[in-house]
Design a protein around this motif. Structure first.
Motif: not given
Length: 402
Positions: A67, A149, A153, A155, A179, A221-222, A270-272
């Motif tokens: 991340t 964030t 996470i 980006h 996310a 998360g964001c 945007v991912r976990s």
């Protein structure tokens, strides 16, 4: 008489679902997204504002390689730096961060250390404040925006650019994205979409995004926050003890003096990356904070469990049971009970389809939502049980104070 009672319960369940579908902020449509190509306002009007990303990290050595490079590699046109708060880690989090930063010499990374939260502060909020203070001290001029964030996470390369452009275009105090959580294992595919669906049901995004509505929330998360707006709202001290920090921060900013403007949306970019490979991992994740959401109230707990039964258990159970009775000549009350319950089941299944599409999952999962939500009820009850046993909110060695 019994059939009449069950028919009344089935009609109540159907009425609830018709309200949710037609009048509850379009929560189920999953239609709140950032524009694909936001207006590059800075080209003509003014320079891109300074941004500092703040990353609370406690024992995140495994997550950071996946991340932190996505933050250090941002293509943001303005001044952008990252502050990582090593929150009393014991796994070499700082050392991993330093090695990753060495591979991105063109980007500034500041690592600050914390010994854990002071009395009265939740762990993550205390780390956020430590990072916020460092973001001001580490630059010659305070940043206009801070991006809160999480260490798990990842980006997209244009993520910060798009957040800032959207926030500037709409003059927002907060831009937050939910996310996209992992759905790689069978347990994640079964549980995670319902978590996102339930969050949107509690806090309809369209209402969050409407300045005249009192509904407020954010996704932790964001969260891109205008620094001056946070200061004017009283700072993070106002939510010092918040265990659900994102909703608390969204509420603080939206309800500040002068009526704040906030926006919450969905994203696939945007991912976990945090895995929950086993069902027990997901159970612990949800049970950690479910009772907190109910403000530790046994009355709200009882009401929530009853509501879950009426909304999710009644449609399939009464629908199938009274369908058989009605077909066997059970009379009008049985037919009404079956019809209302099956209509409620169809309604809730329909409402779940957009979330399933968001996660690229098959539509056959939609009628199974009642079973998943009954599991959520069990997790919520277990959350209350853990809290009253003194082990609520357990996360990375920390236990929520009772």
């Amino acid at each position: 008489m019994t059939a009449l009672v069950f028919a009344g319960v089935a009609l109540l369940s159907l009425a609830i679902w018709l309200y949710l579908l037609l009048a509850h902020g379009r929560y189920w449509l999953a239609d709140q997204y950032l524009p694909a190509r936001p207006n590059a306002f800075g080209a003509q009007e003014r320079a891109w504002p300074d941004v500092v990303a703040i990353v609370p990290a406690r024992d995140e050595a495994d997550m950071l390689p996946l991340t932190l490079p996505t933050l250090l590699g941002q293509d943001y046109p303005g001044k952008f730096s990252v502050v990582l708060v090593d929150d009393a880690s014991s796994d070499g989090t700082s050392e991993v961060a330093e090695k990753l930063a060495a591979a991105h010499p063109g980007r500034t990374l500041h690592i600050v250390h914390s010994d854990g939260p002071p009395p009265g502060w939740a762990g993550k909020v205390a780390a956020m404040r430590r990072g916020f203070e460092a973001s001001v001290a580490s630059t010659s001029s305070p940043p206009e925006y801070v991006l809160f964030t999480d260490a798990d996470i990842a980006h997209p390369a244009d993520g910060v650019r798009r957040l800032v452009a959207f926030g500037e275009a709409r003059e927002l105090d907060l831009v937050s994205l939910m996310a996209r959580l992992r759905t790689e294992t069978a347990a994640e595919r079964a549980i995670v979409p319902a978590f996102v669906y339930s969050f949107a049901q509690l806090y309809p995004f369209a209402r969050v995004n409407r300045p005249s509505s009192r509904t407020a929330a954010a996704a932790g998360g964001c969260m891109l926050v205008r620094r001056n707006a946070l200061i004017q709202a009283g700072g993070l001290e106002k939510i010092a003890g918040a265990r659900i920090d994102d909703v608390a921060l969204g509420t603080l900013l939206k309800r500040r003096a002068g009526r704040g403007r906030t926006w919450l949306g969905l994203t696939t970019d945007v991912r976990s990356v945090r895995p929950y490979p086993r069902f027990s991992d997901l159970w612990d994740m949800i049970a950690r904070s479910a009772y907190t959401q109910l403000r530790y109230s046994p009355y709200l707990l009882a009401g929530t469990l009853l509501g879950l039964l009426i909304m999710y258990a009644v449609p399939p159970v009464l629908g199938l049971a009274f369908l058989g009775i009605a077909l066997a000549g059970g009379g009008t009350p049985a037919a009404v009970a079956a019809g209302a319950a099956l209509a409620a089941w169809a309604s809730l299944s329909l409402s779940y389809l957009p979330t399933l599409r968001l996660y690229r999952l098959r539509s056959w999962r939609a009628p199974l939502l009642p079973g998943v939500m009954m599991l959520y009820g069990a997790m919520t009850f277990d959350s209350a049980r853990r809290y009253h046993r003194g082990s609520g909110g357990r996360w990375k060695g920390r236990v929520e104070e009772n």
